[in-house]
Design a protein around this motif. Structure first.
Motif, mmCIF file in Angstrom:
data_model
loop_
_atom_site.group_PDB
_atom_site.id
_atom_site.type_symbol
_atom_site.label_atom_id
_atom_site.label_comp_id
_atom_site.label_asym_id
_atom_site.label_seq_id
_atom_site.Cartn_x
_atom_site.Cartn_y
_atom_site.Cartn_z
ATOM 1 N N SER A 1 0.818 -1.206 0.000
ATOM 2 C CA SER A 1 0.000 0.000 0.000
ATOM 3 C C SER A 1 0.853 1.258 0.000
ATOM 4 C CB SER A 1 -0.927 0.015 1.222
ATOM 5 O OG SER A 1 -0.173 0.127 2.409
ATOM 6 N N LEU A 2 0.306 2.271 -0.645
ATOM 7 C CA LEU A 2 0.890 3.606 -0.668
ATOM 8 C C LEU A 2 -0.136 4.560 -0.071
ATOM 9 C CD1 LEU A 2 2.080 3.606 -4.355
ATOM 10 C CD2 LEU A 2 3.603 3.947 -2.440
ATOM 11 N N GLN A 3 0.311 5.461 0.768
ATOM 12 C CA GLN A 3 -0.574 6.480 1.320
ATOM 13 C C GLN A 3 0.062 7.832 1.054
ATOM 14 O OE1 GLN A 3 -2.279 5.984 5.278
ATOM 15 N NE2 GLN A 3 -1.637 8.077 5.746
ATOM 16 N N LEU A 4 -0.684 8.710 0.387
ATOM 17 C CA LEU A 4 -0.210 10.056 0.097
ATOM 18 C C LEU A 4 -1.101 11.044 0.833
ATOM 19 C CD1 LEU A 4 1.741 11.845 -1.560
ATOM 20 C CD2 LEU A 4 -0.048 11.930 -3.311
ATOM 21 N N ASP A 5 -0.529 11.768 1.782
ATOM 22 C CA ASP A 5 -1.251 12.810 2.507
ATOM 23 C C ASP A 5 -0.828 14.153 1.945
ATOM 24 O OD1 ASP A 5 -2.661 11.173 4.359
ATOM 25 O OD2 ASP A 5 -0.804 10.921 5.491
ATOM 26 N N ALA A 6 -1.772 14.876 1.367
ATOM 27 C CA ALA A 6 -1.533 16.223 0.851
ATOM 28 C C ALA A 6 -2.009 17.186 1.936
ATOM 29 C CB ALA A 6 -2.283 16.436 -0.451
ATOM 30 N N THR A 7 -1.072 17.806 2.643
ATOM 31 C CA THR A 7 -1.428 18.619 3.808
ATOM 32 C C THR A 7 -1.289 20.112 3.505
ATOM 33 O OG1 THR A 7 0.821 18.525 4.692
ATOM 34 C CG2 THR A 7 -0.691 16.795 5.387
ATOM 35 N N GLN A 8 -2.178 20.881 4.141
ATOM 36 C CA GLN A 8 -2.183 22.344 4.009
ATOM 37 C C GLN A 8 -2.128 22.773 2.544
ATOM 38 O OE1 GLN A 8 -2.487 24.434 6.811
ATOM 39 N NE2 GLN A 8 -2.996 22.450 7.686
ATOM 40 N N MET A 9 -2.982 22.147 1.726
ATOM 41 C CA MET A 9 -2.956 22.405 0.290
ATOM 42 C C MET A 9 -3.641 23.722 -0.055
ATOM 43 S SD MET A 9 -1.235 19.961 -0.925
ATOM 44 C CE MET A 9 -1.469 20.176 -2.667
ATOM 45 N N MET B 1 -6.829 25.207 1.506
ATOM 46 C CA MET B 1 -8.087 24.567 1.102
ATOM 47 C C MET B 1 -8.384 23.352 1.961
ATOM 48 S SD MET B 1 -7.894 24.774 -3.058
ATOM 49 C CE MET B 1 -7.392 23.098 -3.100
ATOM 50 N N GLY B 2 -7.348 22.765 2.540
ATOM 51 C CA GLY B 2 -7.554 21.603 3.389
ATOM 52 C C GLY B 2 -6.455 20.588 3.189
ATOM 53 N N SER B 3 -6.646 19.435 3.794
ATOM 54 C CA SER B 3 -5.708 18.321 3.671
ATOM 55 C C SER B 3 -6.454 17.124 3.115
ATOM 56 C CB SER B 3 -5.097 17.989 5.036
ATOM 57 O OG SER B 3 -4.334 19.080 5.509
ATOM 58 N N TYR B 4 -5.772 16.301 2.351
ATOM 59 C CA TYR B 4 -6.409 15.192 1.645
ATOM 60 C C TYR B 4 -5.548 13.943 1.757
ATOM 61 C CZ TYR B 4 -8.700 19.283 -0.226
ATOM 62 O OH TYR B 4 -9.377 20.470 -0.336
ATOM 63 N N ARG B 5 -6.203 12.784 1.618
ATOM 64 C CA ARG B 5 -5.479 11.529 1.687
ATOM 65 C C ARG B 5 -5.868 10.651 0.513
ATOM 66 N NH1 ARG B 5 -5.393 8.690 7.207
ATOM 67 N NH2 ARG B 5 -3.588 10.048 7.372
ATOM 68 N N LEU B 6 -4.843 10.093 -0.136
ATOM 69 C CA LEU B 6 -5.041 9.144 -1.222
ATOM 70 C C LEU B 6 -4.405 7.829 -0.792
ATOM 71 C CD1 LEU B 6 -5.736 8.483 -4.232
ATOM 72 C CD2 LEU B 6 -3.413 9.206 -4.765
ATOM 73 N N MET B 7 -5.192 6.751 -0.817
ATOM 74 C CA MET B 7 -4.700 5.418 -0.477
ATOM 75 C C MET B 7 -4.710 4.561 -1.750
ATOM 76 S SD MET B 7 -4.207 4.929 2.951
ATOM 77 C CE MET B 7 -4.374 3.184 3.040
ATOM 78 N N LEU B 8 -3.616 3.891 -1.992
ATOM 79 C CA LEU B 8 -3.523 2.976 -3.107
ATOM 80 C C LEU B 8 -3.160 1.616 -2.534
ATOM 81 C CD1 LEU B 8 -3.518 2.574 -6.181
ATOM 82 C CD2 LEU B 8 -1.113 3.224 -6.178
ATOM 83 N N LEU B 9 -4.064 0.655 -2.717
ATOM 84 C CA LEU B 9 -3.868 -0.684 -2.173
ATOM 85 C C LEU B 9 -3.633 -1.661 -3.321
ATOM 86 C CD1 LEU B 9 -6.773 -0.685 0.441
ATOM 87 C CD2 LEU B 9 -4.357 -0.228 0.836
ATOM 88 N N GLY B 10 -2.572 -2.407 -3.235
ATOM 89 C CA GLY B 10 -2.266 -3.390 -4.259
ATOM 90 C C GLY B 10 -3.014 -4.680 -4.002
ATOM 91 N N GLY B 11 -2.976 -5.552 -4.973
ATOM 92 C CA GLY B 11 -3.643 -6.843 -4.829
ATOM 93 C C GLY B 11 -3.808 -7.493 -6.184
ATOM 94 N N GLU B 12 -4.671 -8.455 -6.240
ATOM 95 C CA GLU B 12 -4.862 -9.225 -7.456
ATOM 96 C C GLU B 12 -5.531 -8.442 -8.572
ATOM 97 O OE1 GLU B 12 -3.614 -12.255 -8.039
ATOM 98 O OE2 GLU B 12 -2.680 -12.017 -6.073
ATOM 99 N N THR B 13 -6.385 -7.472 -8.212
ATOM 100 C CA THR B 13 -7.099 -6.711 -9.250
ATOM 101 C C THR B 13 -6.421 -5.399 -9.519
ATOM 102 O OG1 THR B 13 -8.529 -5.744 -7.585
ATOM 103 C CG2 THR B 13 -9.333 -7.720 -8.708
#
Length: 191
Positions: free
Chosen positions: A161-169, A179-191
């Protein structure tokens, strides 16, 4: 004389590989990324060196933005792969450690040891459209856990997994700062 010439050629080939200039690596990265990722002012060798990371919009683009400080690398070839260590003066408190495995019968694998790094969001503007219009400001905190890329039959699969936190954007398109802070999660696997 034949053995003498063979030994001289073997020695020359060995020295060329051992002392390969960093420029060879930077040219390969620029070509592989269609000139979007460039390493300028390269110093050292292919195996251990440093350069300034520059992101661009590609061939013919006027957009380019450099990461503050230098990026350092160390590549240790291993039987059937390599160990790669990358650090950026501004952004990686601990070096990024990657293991590249290129076995004969199995898929090519690139594994990243769990890590955290912090990158300036404004660096994305160097990639051109749409980033040069958005002009993001803030910090990008990247956390990786069990990340591995596997190439099988020209397809890439992601593990971990990768987690990208965009803070104080913020952006020049909005009057609200931040504008705020945001989080993007990328989870690997079979699909």
């Amino acid at each position: 004389w034949v053995w003498g010439w063979a030994g001289a050629l073997l020695g020359l080939a060995t020295m060329t590989v051992v002392l390969a200039p960093a420029r060879w690596l930077t040219d390969a990265i620029a070509q592989a990324s269609a000139q979007r990722v460039q390493l300028s002012d390269a110093r050292g060798s292919v195996w251990q060196g440093s350069a300034q990371l520059v992101l661009t919009g590609g061939v013919g683009s006027a957009d380019a933005l450099a990461l503050p400080g230098r990026v350092n690398w160390r590549i240790r070839p291993l039987w059937g792969g390599a160990h790669i260590q990358i650090s950026a003066d501004c952004c990686t408190p601990q070096p990024l450690n990657l293991a590249l495995s290129v076995p004969r019968q199995q898929p090519v694998r690139l594994t990243l040891v769990d890590n955290q790094s912090q990158w300036p969001a404004n660096l994305l503007a160097g990639l051109g459209t749409p980033w040069n219009t958005i002009r993001p400001q803030g910090q990008l905190l990247l956390s990786t856990q069990g990340v591995g890329l596997h190439w099988i039959n020209q397809r890439v699969s992601l593990q971990g997994s990768l987690q990208l936190d965009a803070t104080q954007m913020s952006t020049r398109l909005s009057t609200r700062v931040p504008m705020g802070s945001y989080r993007l999660m990328l989870l690997g696997g079979e699909t």
